[in-house]
Design an enzyme around this catalytic site. Structure first.
Site, short mmCIF file in Angstrom:
data_model
loop_
_atom_site.label_atom_id
_atom_site.label_comp_id
_atom_site.label_asym_id
_atom_site.label_seq_id
_atom_site.Cartn_x
_atom_site.Cartn_y
_atom_site.Cartn_z
N ARG A 92 28.90 56.46 24.71
CA ARG A 92 29.65 55.81 25.54
C ARG A 92 28.77 54.89 26.52
NH1 ARG A 92 31.25 59.90 28.15
NH2 ARG A 92 33.23 60.05 27.07
N ASN A 108 28.62 50.63 25.87
CA ASN A 108 29.13 49.79 27.11
C ASN A 108 27.85 48.89 27.36
OD1 ASN A 108 32.00 50.22 28.52
ND2 ASN A 108 31.25 52.41 27.85
N SER A 142 29.22 61.77 22.42
CA SER A 142 29.92 61.00 23.14
C SER A 142 29.23 60.52 24.51
CB SER A 142 31.10 61.65 23.33
OG SER A 142 31.04 62.57 24.27
#
Lengths: 295, 156
Positions: A234, A238, A230
């Site tokens: 992440r 993004n 994660s």
């Protein structure tokens, strides 16, 4: 890019391809010729990248990442060497502000003793921030400059290291290794294993407890693996999405680009900073969890 | 966008930069910042202490001034009293002196009066004898009548 006509698809795929250095095997057909022996070279196409396999390097992401890390080290080292106790000024103030901010975050979240965590958090924060900030450089500037310098219109060049999953996973797997190292160091191998197997379901009854172990392990193991995954995805997601939108905006006629580019860039400043901050905070949180003896 | 050895390169770079920061950046910066913090705290404490000292000194000086004022007031009142006393004493002295002078004058006058009376008496005696001589129309034997004359002059 100057010779052939550029379609939207080729423009986008070109922007999303890293500059890869690796080994092409003998017998590989390259630019219409068949290679007689294996060569170490820069890939010219996506097929070549696939052929190079794992033992190849994304020269552009790694180069930019290393360059930005070096910039961070150089400027912070210079400030650390020349810091004035009486009258701090200019850049020194900025550096001290960042250091104080990181120090406070670590003090708030991390409750054990480890001299590594704060410098690590500072490195992560500033480095990731600098890598993200490359996203704000207009998407064609540096790639076109690189193409001109290399004299090759096909020259691949990605300038935002954090849009490369290799970079984000490189960071998060290092953090993961530290999580494992400190978990075992602080709790012992047995303590770490019991943390993985005796929670969240536990029972006083021995037999029931043994029955719970597989279920506990499954849950805890997924939780453990989810941390680096994660963390990396992440940041990558993004920044990749942000970069993608900049590329799409760049497809518009040049005289309307600014109407979308400007608001997105301003909004992106927030994302750039926020993602760096989240990455740092999560690193501190994970390290704190690794150091905590009682679950 | 495939996974390759970049991953390993990035991990090595990451560890290197962490090590560098831990060794050469973080401790220097933090020591400097902590030292500055301590200095600022000391400075503030010193300022506060100075202010307190100043207030104390001011209070002390006020007390001293008040003491001085009180002292001056008592001195003034004492001096006034003493002055009054001196004036009183001088007045008494002057009165006494004047009385003494008056008395001596009176006694002198008394003495003068006595002397004058004595003279007068003598002269009256002489006059009386001369008168008697005239009346008797003959010379009185002074020697014979001296006893009578002395008696008369004494009676006068």
């Amino acid at each position: 890019m100057t010779v052939e006509t550029i379609t939207s698809k080729s423009y986008i795929t070109h922007h999303l391809q890293n500059l890869v250095y690796g080994k092409l095997p003998a017998g590989f057909e390259r630019d219409g010729q068949i290679l007689e022996e294996a060569v170490w070279t820069l890939a010219h196409s996506h097929e070549e990248v696939v052929e190079m396999g794992f033992w190849s390097l994304n020269v552009d992401s790694l180069g930019w990442s290393f360059f930005l890390g070096a910039i961070f080290s150089f400027f912070f080292y210079r400030v650390a060497k020349t810091v004035s106790i009486e009258a701090p000024s200019g850049f020194s103030n900025l550096v001290e502000m960042i250091v104080e901010f990181v120090d406070n975050s670590v003090k708030d979240i991390f409750h054990s003793e480890n001299k590594l965590i704060a410098p690590m958090a500072l490195t992560v924060f500033v480095w990731v921030f600098l890598m993200n900030t490359m996203d704000l450089v207009p998407v064609d500037w540096l790639p076109v400059l690189a193409q001109k310098l290399a004299g090759d219109p096909h020259f691949y060049f990605k300038v935002v290291p954090t849009t490369d999953p290799n970079i984000t996973f490189g960071l998060s797997l290092t953090v993961f290794a530290m999580i494992l190292f400190y978990s075992i160091k602080m709790k012992g191998a047995g303590g770490f294993l019991s943390e993985l197997t005796l929670h969240p379901f536990s029972s006083k009854n021995m037999i029931v407890q043994i029955l719970f172990i597989p279920a506990n392990f499954l849950l805890e193991f997924v939780g453990l693996i989810a941390k680096p995954v994660s963390l990396a995805l992440r940041l990558f997601g993004n920044l990749y999405a942000g970069e993608m939108i900049f590329i799409l905006i760049a497809l518009l006629p040049f005289w309307v680009q600014w109407t979308l580019h400007l608001p997105w860039a301003i909004f992106h400043i927030l994302i750039v900073l926020l993602q760096a901050f989240i990455f740092m905070i999560l690193v501190i949180v994970y390290m704190d969890m690794a150091h905590q003896k009682d679950h | 966008m495939n996974i390759n050895a970049t991953l390993i390169g990035q991990s090595i770079a990451f560890i290197m930069f962490i090590w560098f920061t831990m060794k050469f950046v973080w401790p220097l910066l933090l020591t400097a910042m902590e030292e500055r913090q301590a200095r600022i705290a000391d400075g503030l404490a010193a300022g506060e202490q100075g202010q307190k000292d100043f207030a104390e000194a001011q209070e002390k000086s006020n007390i001293e001034i008040n003491k001085g004022k009180e002292k001056a007031a008592t001195i003034i009142s004492q001096a006034q009293k003493r002055g009054d006393e001196i004036v009183e004493e001088a007045r008494d002295l002057a009165k006494k002196e004047s009385e003494r002078i008056k008395e001596s004058a009176i006694s002198e006058i008394e003495q003068e009066k006595e002397t004058a009376r004595q003279d007068l008496r003598n002269q009256v005696a002489v006059l009386a004898i001369t008168g008697a001589e005239q009346i008797l129309m003959r010379e009185v034997d002074q020697k014979a009548h001296n006893e009578v004359l002395t008696k008369i002059s004494r009676e006068l």
